[in-house]
Every structure is written in C-alpha cells, then in structure tokens.
Design a protein around this motif. Sequence first.
Motif, mmCIF file in Angstrom:
data_model
loop_
_atom_site.group_PDB
_atom_site.id
_atom_site.type_symbol
_atom_site.label_atom_id
_atom_site.label_comp_id
_atom_site.label_asym_id
_atom_site.label_seq_id
_atom_site.Cartn_x
_atom_site.Cartn_y
_atom_site.Cartn_z
ATOM 1 N N GLU A 216 -10.634 -5.116 3.729
ATOM 2 C CA GLU A 216 -10.389 -5.779 5.017
ATOM 3 C C GLU A 216 -8.934 -5.621 5.458
ATOM 4 O O GLU A 216 -8.651 -5.252 6.602
ATOM 5 C CB GLU A 216 -10.749 -7.261 4.916
ATOM 6 C CG GLU A 216 -10.540 -8.020 6.225
ATOM 7 C CD GLU A 216 -10.888 -9.486 6.105
ATOM 8 O OE1 GLU A 216 -10.738 -10.205 7.109
ATOM 9 O OE2 GLU A 216 -11.328 -9.913 5.010
ATOM 10 N N HIS A 217 -8.009 -5.952 4.580
ATOM 11 C CA HIS A 217 -6.594 -5.734 4.868
ATOM 12 C C HIS A 217 -6.186 -4.424 4.194
ATOM 13 O O HIS A 217 -5.770 -4.398 3.050
ATOM 14 C CB HIS A 217 -5.760 -6.908 4.356
ATOM 15 C CG HIS A 217 -5.999 -8.167 5.115
ATOM 16 N ND1 HIS A 217 -5.942 -9.414 4.542
ATOM 17 C CD2 HIS A 217 -6.311 -8.374 6.421
ATOM 18 C CE1 HIS A 217 -6.198 -10.346 5.454
ATOM 19 N NE2 HIS A 217 -6.425 -9.736 6.597
ATOM 20 N N SER A 218 -6.338 -3.355 4.949
ATOM 21 C CA SER A 218 -6.204 -2.015 4.410
ATOM 22 C C SER A 218 -4.769 -1.666 4.037
ATOM 23 O O SER A 218 -3.807 -2.134 4.667
ATOM 24 C CB SER A 218 -6.721 -1.002 5.434
ATOM 25 O OG SER A 218 -6.464 0.316 5.027
ATOM 26 N N LEU A 219 -4.653 -0.797 3.039
ATOM 27 C CA LEU A 219 -3.355 -0.274 2.646
ATOM 28 C C LEU A 219 -2.683 0.468 3.801
ATOM 29 O O LEU A 219 -1.450 0.573 3.848
ATOM 30 C CB LEU A 219 -3.529 0.667 1.449
ATOM 31 C CG LEU A 219 -2.304 1.422 0.934
ATOM 32 C CD1 LEU A 219 -1.205 0.449 0.520
ATOM 33 C CD2 LEU A 219 -2.687 2.319 -0.233
ATOM 34 N N THR A 220 -3.461 0.977 4.736
ATOM 35 C CA THR A 220 -2.895 1.722 5.873
ATOM 36 C C THR A 220 -1.920 0.871 6.680
ATOM 37 O O THR A 220 -1.027 1.415 7.342
ATOM 38 C CB THR A 220 -4.002 2.215 6.817
ATOM 39 O OG1 THR A 220 -4.789 1.098 7.266
ATOM 40 C CG2 THR A 220 -4.913 3.210 6.115
#
Length: 261
Positions: A216-220
């Motif tokens: 959900e809270h992406s590394l991107t």
Amino acid sequence: MYTQLYLKRLSGNRIRTCILYFLFFWPVMEIEEFLRYIPMGDRITKPDFAFFLSCESAGNAHFFQSLYFWFLPLYLVILFGEDCLEDAKTGYRNILIGKTGKKKYIQGHLVKSFLLTFIIILSGLMLNLLLVHIAFHDAVNSSMSDSFLADVSASNPFFALQVKNLLLTNITFSIIAAFIAALLASSITMLAIVFPDRRVVYPISVFVWMVLFLQEHSLTLLFQPYAEYGFEILFSIAVETVLLYTIITVVLYLWEVKIEC
C-alpha cells in the motif's frame, strides 16, 4: 583489491558495461522527452520539477522511471551478483578466500557492490539535475499549479518544506535513492555468495523488491519528491526498507562466516 579486480573484469564484459552505462545515463535521456514535446506546445517545466525523480515528463506514463527502478534488482544481479556466481562456478572464489580469508573476501565484495552502486546511481541523478538546470533555467511552469501547491502545502508541512527548498529536496531524494539501491546491491551480493545459484538469486532478489513496490505504501514513494504524503509515511517506508535489507545482509553474512568456523 576486489574493486580493482571487478573493474578489470567489467571492462571485458559488454553486458555488464552496458548495464553500468544504462544506470548512469538513463536519467539524462529523459531530458530529450521534455525537449521533444516543447515544439508541440507543451510548457517548459521548471528545472527542479523536470528532475528525473519528479516523474513529470510528458507522454510516457513514467516509462523512464519504471524501467529504471522496477527492474533495478535485475540490473544489480547482473552487475554484482554474477561476479560472485562466476567465482563460485569456476572455483576462483576458493583461490581468493585462500589468499585473503573468507571474511575479507565477503567484506570486499560488500564494499565493492555498495560503494559502486551508490556512486553510479547518485552520479547519474546529479548529472540529470545539473543538465535540467542548464536546459530549463528560464522556465517557470510545472504540472502542479500554484493554487495546488498552496492547498497541499497548507495541509502538509513536509510537502511545504519540499516546495520551499526544491534543489535541496531533489539532492536529498537522490541520496536516499542511491542509498536504498546500494543496500539492495549488498543484499544481492550476500545472496550470491551464500546461495551461488541463479535459480535462487534472481527470483529472491526480484520478489523482495516487488513486495516493497506493490504494498500500500510503496517503496516508490521514497524515490519521488513532491508527492502528497506526510513525513511519517515516508519515514516508516524508509525504516522498513533499510531494516529489511540490512537484516538480510547481516544474517547471511553471519551465516556464511559461521560456516567457516
């Protein structure tokens, strides 16, 4: 010793050399995308918003950033993991360990992969940042309107801090991206040393990276300044990522060193 040996090998390997050049020059190539769309009536973007990590280039749906970061584990396995895999396959690893000891052998590869990855990624991003400031030094536009920036800044102090310090923000996010990439390279190096099998190293390296990218809270988000996310979210992603790759690297290192004992 290991860095010098690696650079000597690199000069004779076209695939690895191409990957290295790609990681260094690919961010610069995105500038052409901005220049190509200007004659079509597109606005000239402010230098700091035209920066590679800002993901503002027109007409490609973040193609440049996706190709760069989504496949980063593959690039780094080819650059650094294959070096360890080939040593194990040829038996040259045993010769090097016999000369320096297993600890120094492993530490040499870890230092090599971490430092070279950090330098390559950061240098490529800094070159992009320098060139967009030269190419678009007179630009005043961005895809984010002044009203949008004001609205988000009012509700997000961290975003407001970034907008007030554009150049510093881009440099900071560049260092973060290079550091995360260097940690990834270190973990890949340890995987290749402990499990010298391509059927293990490639899938695990990509799988862990994709899990971090697809949550959900992406590394991107750590690679993209000026996103409308609070500091707490970005900090939690950073801590999770750093801990995960540090634990993988340290555990594998201790395991491999213990085998020697």
